[in-house]
Design an enzyme around this catalytic site. Structure first.
Site: not given
Length: 417
Positions: A27, A98, A146, A172, A291, A322, A399
């Site tokens: 950000r 995605r 996001q 979120s 996450d 996931r 990552k």
């Protein structure tokens, strides 16, 4: 490259320095590109943040962000307001699977010029930057945060600012509040009332300042898991963390209390200490911190306790699905897992009760697949405190946390390539 994690005994006391939050870093890197007046310290050394910084500085016509999902979303918004710039934004094979449509449509509502180059609704996309004069847009409240943050980050560069309405129950929220807090920190006015977020336009230079990025709570999650799997009295100190963190994953402090882990804030550090052994069944709603789901599921499995995790609808569109990946890998090791499209249910069982001792090292089981997903590799690593195992494609951790394996070795883990 595959790593073998041999059964390990943790040092009684250890300290780890974790670099800046990937969420905060990405950000702030974008905001710094829009407002070069401020400097950053303790920026994440993750692949994702390095890719983000490189893309923001790039003058190329094609920008490839590989597996970096946050970068794809944030950069879509960033390039949409770069007047006169034309960019093709692309990524890995998985990135092209995605969805990006929700964000693209919102930007188009604001006047952006974006076209799909392959499959409608998915990268790669061509963006022709221009001045955006529209200032009102509506999104469903349960979309990825996001998408919302991407719009908020560029909002002050829109000629008339932004009025973003969220329809339905907002998910979120911590990540949205993080974005708004960072805007406030650099001097951009915003408000969040009921389901409407307003960001004022900013046409003036901001006051120069230096911002220090808080260390990453998602990366800290693996040490919470490690302490939960050790004997009472084990301690790990992690730096640099704030008690009033902007990061949603700081909920780890409360969640891991249920696993017997006590967290103490001391100066800029947190001290994790195993206080009790709690083997009661666990149930958590992770809608604001998805996450850390993999970490918690593996902790529960390693302790042989039942666990219900809810609020996981966004996990299907991450680096891999996931939920499916967790079910597959835990069941390889003898666990029993049921999943829906937004929840995971782990049945209680003794770790490796079916396959005695060390199934992988004795040739009785399969290595843990990581599916190009950094969090799969790191979430399963604490199992080495119970038994040996092999992690496939272990360097995928770069990552988000490039020094992960070295840090584990420093606290007592035995790891060979």
């Amino acid at each position: 490259m595959d790593f073998t994690l041999h059964k390990s005994v943790l040092n009684k006391q250890s300290s780890i320095q974790i670099t800046g939050s990937k969420s905060e870093s990405n950000r702030l890197l974008l905001l710094q590109a829009l407002f070069p007046e401020f400097k950053l310290e303790n920026v994440s050394n993750s692949d994702d943040s390095n890719l983000m910084a490189k893309a923001l500085a790039s003058k190329e016509q094609v920008v490839d962000i590989h597996h970096a999902g946050t970068a794809m979303r944030f950069l879509t918004a960033f390039f949409a307001v770069q007047e006169g710039r034309e960019v093709t934004l692309t990524g890995s094979k998985r990135m092209k699977e995605r969805p990006i449509k929700i964000l693209v449509e919102a930007l188009k509502d604001l006047g952006a010029n974006i076209t799909y180059l392959e499959n409608h609704g998915y990268p790669p996309i061509k963006i022709k930057g221009k001045k955006l004069t529209q200032n009102k847009v509506t999104l469903k409240a349960n979309v990825s945060s996001q998408y919302i943050s991407a719009l908020l980050l560029i909002a002050s560069k829109l000629e008339n600012g932004l009025e973003l309405t969220l329809e339905g129950e907002i998910t979120s929220i911590p990540y949205i509040k993080m974005t708004l807090s960072l805007l406030d920190e650099i001097g951009i006015e915003s408000s969040f009332v009921n389901n409407t977020i307003t960001v004022k336009p900013n046409t003036q230079h901001l006051l120069p300042k230096t911002l220090t990025v808080e260390s990453d709570w998602s990366s800290a999650s693996y040490y919470f898991s490690i302490v939960a799997l050790t004997d009472v009295g084990t301690e790990i100190t992690l730096t640099s963390y704030k008690e009033n963190s902007l990061q949603g994953d700081s909920v780890l402090v409360d969640i891991y209390k249920a696993f017997g882990v006590e967290t103490t804030f001391l100066n800029n550090s947190v001290v994790l200490k195993k206080k009790t052994q709690n083997l009661e069944p666990k149930s958590f709603n992770l809608v604001n911190a998805p996450d850390i789901a993999q970490t918690i599921a593996v902790t529960s499995f390693a302790l042989g306790i039942a666990c219900d995790l809810k609020g996981l609808h966004t996990l299907k569109i991450k680096e891999t699905d996931r939920l499916v990946a967790l079910k597959t890998e835990i069941e390889k090791l003898g666990g029993q897992v049921e999943i829906t499209d937004k929840s995971l249910h782990l049945k209680p069982n003794k770790l490796y009760s079916v396959k005695k001792n060390s199934p992988v090292l004795e040739g009785l089981g399969e290595p843990i697949a990581t599916y190009h997903d950094h969090r799969m590799a790191m979430a399963f690593a604490p199992l080495a405190l119970k038994t040996g195992l092999v992690i496939e494609d272990a360097l995928v951790v770069s990552k988000s946390y490039p020094t992960f394996w070295d840090d584990l070795k420093s606290i007592g883990f035995k790891i060979t390539q």
